[in-house]
Enzyme design. Structure first.
Site, PDB file in Angstrom:
ATOM      1  N   ASP A   1     -16.550  -5.778 -22.134  1.00  0.00           N
ATOM      2  CA  ASP A   1     -17.027  -5.559 -23.502  1.00  0.00           C
ATOM      3  C   ASP A   1     -18.136  -4.526 -23.567  1.00  0.00           C
ATOM      4  O   ASP A   1     -18.357  -3.912 -24.612  1.00  0.00           O
ATOM      5  CB  ASP A   1     -17.425  -6.866 -24.200  1.00  0.00           C
ATOM      6  CG  ASP A   1     -18.426  -7.694 -23.442  1.00  0.00           C
ATOM      7  OD1 ASP A   1     -18.740  -7.361 -22.298  1.00  0.00           O
ATOM      8  OD2 ASP A   1     -18.894  -8.701 -24.004  1.00  0.00           O
TER       9      ASP A   1
HETATM   10  C1  LAN Z   1     -24.772 -11.347 -18.838  1.00  0.00           C
HETATM   11  C2  LAN Z   1     -25.358 -10.556 -19.916  1.00  0.00           C
HETATM   12  C3  LAN Z   1     -24.401  -9.815 -20.763  1.00  0.00           C
HETATM   13  C4  LAN Z   1     -23.077 -10.508 -20.893  1.00  0.00           C
HETATM   14  C5  LAN Z   1     -22.217  -9.973 -22.054  1.00  0.00           C
HETATM   15  C6  LAN Z   1     -21.973  -8.486 -22.008  1.00  0.00           C
HETATM   16  C7  LAN Z   1     -22.936 -10.266 -23.373  1.00  0.00           C
HETATM   17  C8  LAN Z   1     -20.910 -10.725 -22.039  1.00  0.00           C
HETATM   18  O1  LAN Z   1     -20.148 -10.428 -23.186  1.00  0.00           O
HETATM   19  C9  LAN Z   1     -20.197 -10.582 -20.721  1.00  0.00           C
HETATM   20  C10 LAN Z   1     -21.047 -11.157 -19.585  1.00  0.00           C
HETATM   21  C11 LAN Z   1     -22.447 -10.537 -19.488  1.00  0.00           C
HETATM   22  C12 LAN Z   1     -22.325  -9.192 -18.826  1.00  0.00           C
HETATM   23  C13 LAN Z   1     -23.393 -11.365 -18.617  1.00  0.00           C
HETATM   24  C14 LAN Z   1     -22.881 -12.121 -17.459  1.00  0.00           C
HETATM   25  C15 LAN Z   1     -23.865 -13.068 -16.750  1.00  0.00           C
HETATM   26  C16 LAN Z   1     -25.294 -12.545 -16.705  1.00  0.00           C
HETATM   27  C17 LAN Z   1     -25.303 -11.249 -15.923  1.00  0.00           C
HETATM   28  C18 LAN Z   1     -25.714 -12.290 -18.150  1.00  0.00           C
HETATM   29  C19 LAN Z   1     -25.684 -13.515 -19.033  1.00  0.00           C
HETATM   30  C20 LAN Z   1     -27.170 -11.959 -17.987  1.00  0.00           C
HETATM   31  C21 LAN Z   1     -27.658 -12.888 -16.848  1.00  0.00           C
HETATM   32  C22 LAN Z   1     -26.406 -13.472 -16.181  1.00  0.00           C
HETATM   33  C23 LAN Z   1     -26.556 -13.602 -14.666  1.00  0.00           C
HETATM   34  C24 LAN Z   1     -25.398 -14.399 -14.116  1.00  0.00           C
HETATM   35  C25 LAN Z   1     -27.905 -14.256 -14.348  1.00  0.00           C
HETATM   36  C26 LAN Z   1     -28.137 -14.573 -12.916  1.00  0.00           C
HETATM   37  C27 LAN Z   1     -27.729 -15.944 -12.667  1.00  0.00           C
HETATM   38  C28 LAN Z   1     -26.749 -16.332 -11.879  1.00  0.00           C
HETATM   39  C29 LAN Z   1     -26.036 -17.577 -12.213  1.00  0.00           C
HETATM   40  C30 LAN Z   1     -26.314 -15.588 -10.693  1.00  0.00           C
END
Ligand code: LAN
Length: 748
Positions: A467
């Site tokens: 996305d």
């Molecule tokens: C994110 C942030 C953005 C998010 C969107 C783009 C909004 C979504 O539509 C797809 C998934 C994604 C890219 C996403 C995946 C997981 C993330 C990277 C996070 C929520 C920000 C933090 C999280 C990450 C996993 C945090 C670290 C923790 C662990 C469990 C390893």
């Protein structure tokens, strides 16, 4: 002063002030054309630099909460929606980064600082004094009145949050007898002490030497030596999970522990402070599945516990050659990850774990360690309440592409010549941030293609997200429309690269997942070992990701009707079928990446609109509108959904019952995209709520309800402060298209 936290020269925290001088903090970002474009770097001026450094920028002062707020109770003249959107952007462009993107805090999770500080401690990484002061202040500000911390800022006190952040504060130099420390310890003991910490916490404590490795379930790195075809091979797991378990497997495989653990007096003090009974009397193997109930979101299944018992036996008899092969493979993979991402890694968790491994293998003075130490800074964000660690190295691309779309939907902004430089700069940043090549180490470390992608944060982080690629593409297409009058920067070939990439990301159900296609079987979720997070073992199709991709493909198709037309048409119709099948009976969609039904329903309605479905011609659209309207707050005319929606899977109001400006904007956007007839005036009442909340200077203040509108893994909150500008402007811009530039009239 910047010396390791273990150094005898470390200034005692008690002799330092409780707060730094906020006027000395500066945010910088490297320019366009540099490999780390978009990188956020907060630095603190030394005494010598104060005299010679320039003034703080508006951007610095905005993020530090140093700008005067205009509110004096009265919000000034009533504005039309058109004027409100314009004023909001005129304010917001003043805090645009010099390279063109919009920076912001990306805090919320409270399980990240423990990685930063424990890893810094064991790897002898120099740690600036101002970080010690400001991390302490941040954690004190986030401490609950019961003395503990949650998994994230909006969650109740847990063992993970409390034990791990207690350790952080001790390693930074806070004494155990300080009142807030005593209170935290009392809460921890009330929750049963650190034996019940979830597995990721167990691992960090074991690395530090304050938890016994015998108390950990096995994480055999040999899993990486299985043939790729094996259905549970870790390359098939969700990327965040597998990237975290690579260094964890290495650390577990070596039972790697801080080298001075047995002689360091702070470590022996922590062994006493963290537990309800003497450290030496703890039966460690029986702690493996001991997880405090308040911490659990995804309980261990019987299958997982059975598998762990078997692996426990395996671990006793693992031949040395097998273990070495596993360690070697894990090490190779994590070195490639470091190199692929400029040493900042996929996210903050694997970044700090990799740093420990590189210290252990490559040594404290190795080039790899120098790079890792430097890249810690990318995750730190200085806020009015102190220094925190962010969920990623920022949300640069994501925020910037929404503001681009908001501006291009707002007629008063499109016409305004004064903001052209700002919008051109946004386009230049988007242009520079598209990834042009596949990763350096590509198939050899199971990476997905990246050519043509836009990432979530920066090009150097470098991961494709479906996305983010879609929203990046939509933003560029919007800004490059002729009516915008900007210099075109992204050529047709690069737009096609993005489309080609998106077309490879569709799953058999028609839906789109986050970083990759779904590569593993759903039963892998039965062996989710992380306890605190749900749905993390494999990729899933997400309504939000799918809707963004459909929207992007439809916009591209309108712009370039001939390119791969048959493929695009087929992809869109399968994806729309998935979206319609994911709609719930009540008309809503469940959101995984922000709170929650309101968010996903907005995305669905935008995408259905781009695909040609609206209120008049589509029953699902009418049902979705009915859902939104049914959740409108009768009191204030806005919308306000609570974080609990994500955890419970059912729509829940905010704790206070009050509405919130970002969620109201989402609901409005949904209804506007749907062409909701608004006979009942819902839309207009909602827009009035957004207008009423605007400050005289054009901004919207953070409210408690709006602090944490993001979520991940079902259970962890995360903040998106830029949404207070992008979605509000977008909604007001769209409302203007609908109701005219003089709406609402000044007299009403
Ligand atoms: C994110 C942030 C953005 C998010 C969107 C783009 C909004 C979504 O539509 C797809 C998934 C994604 C890219 C996403 C995946 C997981 C993330 C990277 C996070 C929520 C920000 C933090 C999280 C990450 C996993 C945090 C670290 C923790 C662990 C469990 C390893």
């Amino acid at each position: 002063q910047s010396v390791p936290l273990t150094s005898p020269d470390l200034t005692p925290l008690s002799s330092l002030p409780e707060k730094t001088d906020l006027a000395r903090w500066r945010l910088t970002t490297p320019g366009l054309g540099t490999p780390d474009v978009g990188r956020h770097l907060w630095s603190y001026l030394s005494d010598d630099e104060v005299g010679t450094a320039g003034e703080q920028t508006m951007e610095d002062r905005f993020h530090l909460g140093l700008l005067p707020t205009s509110s004096s109770g009265s919000k000034g003249e009533r504005r039309s929606a058109a004027k409100a959107a314009e004023d909001a952007f005129l304010y917001y462009q003043k805090v645009q980064s010099p390279d063109g993107h919009f920076a912001g805090e990306y805090g919320g999770p409270l399980f990240l600082l423990p990685g930063l500080v424990i890893a810094s401690y064991v790897t002898e990484t120099p740690f600036p004094t101002e970080w010690r002061i400001e991390i302490t202040r941040y954690l004190r500000n986030e401490q609950h009145s019961d003395g503990g911390w949650g998994l994230h800022i909006a969650g109740p006190s847990t063992v993970f949050g409390t034990a791990a952040n207690y350790v952080v504060l001790r390693l930074l130099g806070n004494g155990p007898d300080l009142p807030f420390m005593a209170k935290a310890r009392a809460k921890l003991h009330e929750l049963g002490g650190a034996t019940g910490i979830p597995s990721w916490g167990k691992l960090w404590l074991a690395v530090l030497g304050v938890y016994d490795w015998e108390g950990m379930n096995p994480i055999p790195p040999e899993l990486w030596c299985l043939p790729d075809g094996v259905p549970i091979h870790p390359w098939r797991w969700w990327i965040h999970t597998r990237m975290v378990y690579i260094p964890m497997g290495w650390l577990w495989g070596c039972k790697y522990t801080y080298h001075d653990a047995e002689t360091d007096s702070l470590i022996s003090a922590l062994r006493t402070e963290l537990y309800a009974k003497p450290y030496s009397s703890i039966n460690w193997p029986s702690q493996r599945n001991n997880i405090a109930s308040i911490d659990i979101f995804a309980p261990h299944t019987k299958v997982l516990n059975g598998l762990m018992s078997l692996l426990g036996i395996y671990a006793k008899f693992t031949p040395g050659v097998v273990r070495s092969a596993g360690l070697k493979q894990a090490y190779n993979l994590l070195c490639r990850e470091d190199e692929n991402t400029g040493y900042q890694c996929l996210g903050p968790v694997n970044k700090m774990l990799n740093q420990v491994v590189r210290y252990a293998v490559d040594g404290p003075n190795s080039p790899a360690m120098a790079k890792h130490r430097e890249k810690m800074r990318d995750f730190l964000w200085m806020s009015p309440s102190g220094l925190m660690m962010c969920g990623t190295n920022g949300s640069q691309l994501w925020d910037t592409s929404f503001i681009a779309q908001a501006v291009s939907s707002t007629s008063t902004l499109v016409r305004n010549p004064n903001i052209k430089p700002s919008i051109q700069a946004i386009l230049a940043w988007l242009d520079d941030t598209q990834i042009r090549e596949n990763p350096q180490h590509y198939r050899s470390c199971y990476r997905f293609s990246t050519k043509g992608a836009w990432p979530f944060s920066t090009k150097q982080q470098g991961y494709t997200v479906s996305d983010c690629t879609a929203e990046g593409l939509k933003a560029v297409l919007d800004l490059q429309q002729e009516s915008m009058g900007l210099e075109q920067l992204v050529d047709e070939g690069r737009l096609r690269d993005a489309v080609d990439l998106l077309l490879t990301m569709q799953n058999s159900s028609g839906g789109f997942a986050s970083y990759e296609t779904i590569n593993g079987p759903a039963v892998l979720e039965w062996i989710n070992p992380a306890e605190v997070f749900g749905d993390i073992m494999i990729e899933y199709c997400y309504p939000e990701c799918t809707t963004s991709v459909v929207g992007a493909l439809c916009k591209f198709r309108a712009h370039s009707p001939k390119y791969r037309r048959a493929d695009i048409d087929k992809c869109v119709s399968r994806a729309v079928a998935y979206i319609l099948s994911a709609q719930r009976k009540d008309g809503s969609w469940f959101g995984s990446w922000a709170v929650c039904f309101t968010y996903a329903t907005m995305f669905a309605l935008e995408c259905l609109h781009l695909a040609g479905y609206h209120y008049e011609n589509s029953e699902p659209v009418r049902r979705a509108c009915a859902f939104l309207v049914s959740k409108q707050n009768a009191e204030d005319g806005g919308w306000g959904e609570g974080f609990e929606s994500c955890v419970r899977g059912e729509w829940t109001p905010t704790e206070s019952g009050r509405s919130e400006v970002v969620q109201t904007s989402w609901a409005l956007l949904g209804l506007l995209h749907a062409q909701y007839p608004d006979e009942d005036g819902s839309l207009r009442r909602g827009a009035e709520f957004v207008l009423r909340g605007q400050e005289e200077d054009g901004s919207w203040k953070e409210t408690p309800e709006g602090r944490c509108v993001g979520v991940f893994n079902r259970n962890c909150g995360i903040v998106y402060p830029n949404y207070r500008f992008s979605f509000t402007i977008w909604a007001l811009g769209k409302a203007t298209q609908r109701f005219g530039e003089s709406w609402p009239p000044a007299s009403t």
